[in-house]
Design an enzyme around this catalytic site. Structure first.
Site, short mmCIF file in Angstrom:
data_model
loop_
_atom_site.label_atom_id
_atom_site.label_comp_id
_atom_site.label_asym_id
_atom_site.label_seq_id
_atom_site.Cartn_x
_atom_site.Cartn_y
_atom_site.Cartn_z
N PHE A 1 -30.46 -25.15 48.11
CA PHE A 1 -29.19 -24.63 48.59
C PHE A 1 -28.92 -25.08 50.03
CE2 PHE A 1 -30.20 -21.55 45.27
CZ PHE A 1 -28.96 -21.28 44.70
N ASP A 2 -27.71 -25.52 50.26
CA ASP A 2 -27.22 -25.66 51.63
C ASP A 2 -27.06 -24.24 52.18
OD1 ASP A 2 -25.90 -26.79 53.93
OD2 ASP A 2 -23.99 -26.22 53.02
N LEU A 3 -27.00 -24.10 53.49
CA LEU A 3 -26.85 -22.77 54.10
C LEU A 3 -25.38 -22.48 54.45
CD1 LEU A 3 -27.89 -20.12 55.27
CD2 LEU A 3 -28.64 -21.40 57.32
N ASP A 4 -24.86 -23.18 55.46
CA ASP A 4 -23.49 -22.92 55.92
C ASP A 4 -22.47 -23.32 54.86
OD1 ASP A 4 -24.58 -22.11 58.31
OD2 ASP A 4 -24.14 -23.98 59.38
#
Length: 227
Positions: free
Chosen positions: A13-16
């Site tokens: 998963f990407d965060l932002d």
């Protein structure tokens, strides 16, 4: 494109813009840095471009700063971000349930972000999301390992038991999708973050979803993916 069901056992998963909405904290941090450097603050549409890419890249491309000024801008940005900006942030509705359900299904979950690892870990700990992830991997404070493809590859290098065949990257910007392609894994784009459907499509996303609920159905193998 062909429609079929895909079973992903490793999910990055990407965060932002994917797990959390960092808009307020990032924009405030950028404004703080620009004020410190006596640079006029542009319209919000320009500032929103900072959400997703490495901040070094954004300061360079948006303000055409030289190397020395980029270092100063990043230093001022982090001055505000480390104190206030990283918690001026909100977890997207449904994300906690999504991660919990995936964990129950024995999925291996990782975070792959261009944000420095130290900040990513603090943010996820603050929101009590860190417990869901095998590891949280980002860039280094010195500006190395900021490319998303490099970050993804690092995760596989550090976990040689993982198979790319059943792995996928989930993110909201073209950098996430292109990074996944460089690393030879599938990519799912999400449009509830800060990237458009056109941006994600052009980058080569295998599938695009518009909500956390749609993402959950796809990752739990309840709906089809375009491949």
């Amino acid at each position: 494109m062909e429609e079929k069901k895909m079973t992903y056992n490793t999910i990055l998963f990407d965060l932002d813009g994917t797990l959390t909405d960092p808009k307020v904290g990032i924009l405030n941090s950028v404004k703080y840095a620009l004020q410190k450097m006596n640079i006029a603050i542009p319209l919000e549409a320009e500032l929103l471009k900072f959400i997703g890419p490495p901040i070094q890249q954004s300061f360079s491309e948006i303000f055409q700063l030289n190397e020395k000024d980029i270092l100063n801008a990043v230093r001022f940005y982090r001055e505000y971000f480390s104190q206030s900006g990283m918690i001026e942030n909100n977890v997207y509705d449904g994300i906690r349930d999504l991660l919990s359900d995936l964990q129950k299904e024995k999925k291996r979950l990782y975070v792959a972000t261009s944000k420095p690892t130290i900040f990513a870990k603090k943010i996820l700990s603050h929101f009590q999301l860190d417990e869901f992830f095998v590891d949280i991997v980002g860039s280094e404070l010195d500006g190395t390992r900021i490319d998303k493809g490099e970050i993804i590859e690092h995760i596989f290098e550090m976990n040689n038991n993982l198979s790319k065949e059943d792995s996928v990257m989930v993110g909201d910007r073209l950098h996430d999708i292109k990074g996944a392609k460089i690393a030879n894994i599938d990519a799912i784009g999400v449009t509830y973050g800060y990237g458009s459907e056109l941006e994600l499509t052009d980058a080569g996303a295998n599938a695009i979803v518009s909500s956390v609920d749609q993402l959950k159905k796809m990752l739990l193998n309840e709906s089809k993916i375009m491949v």
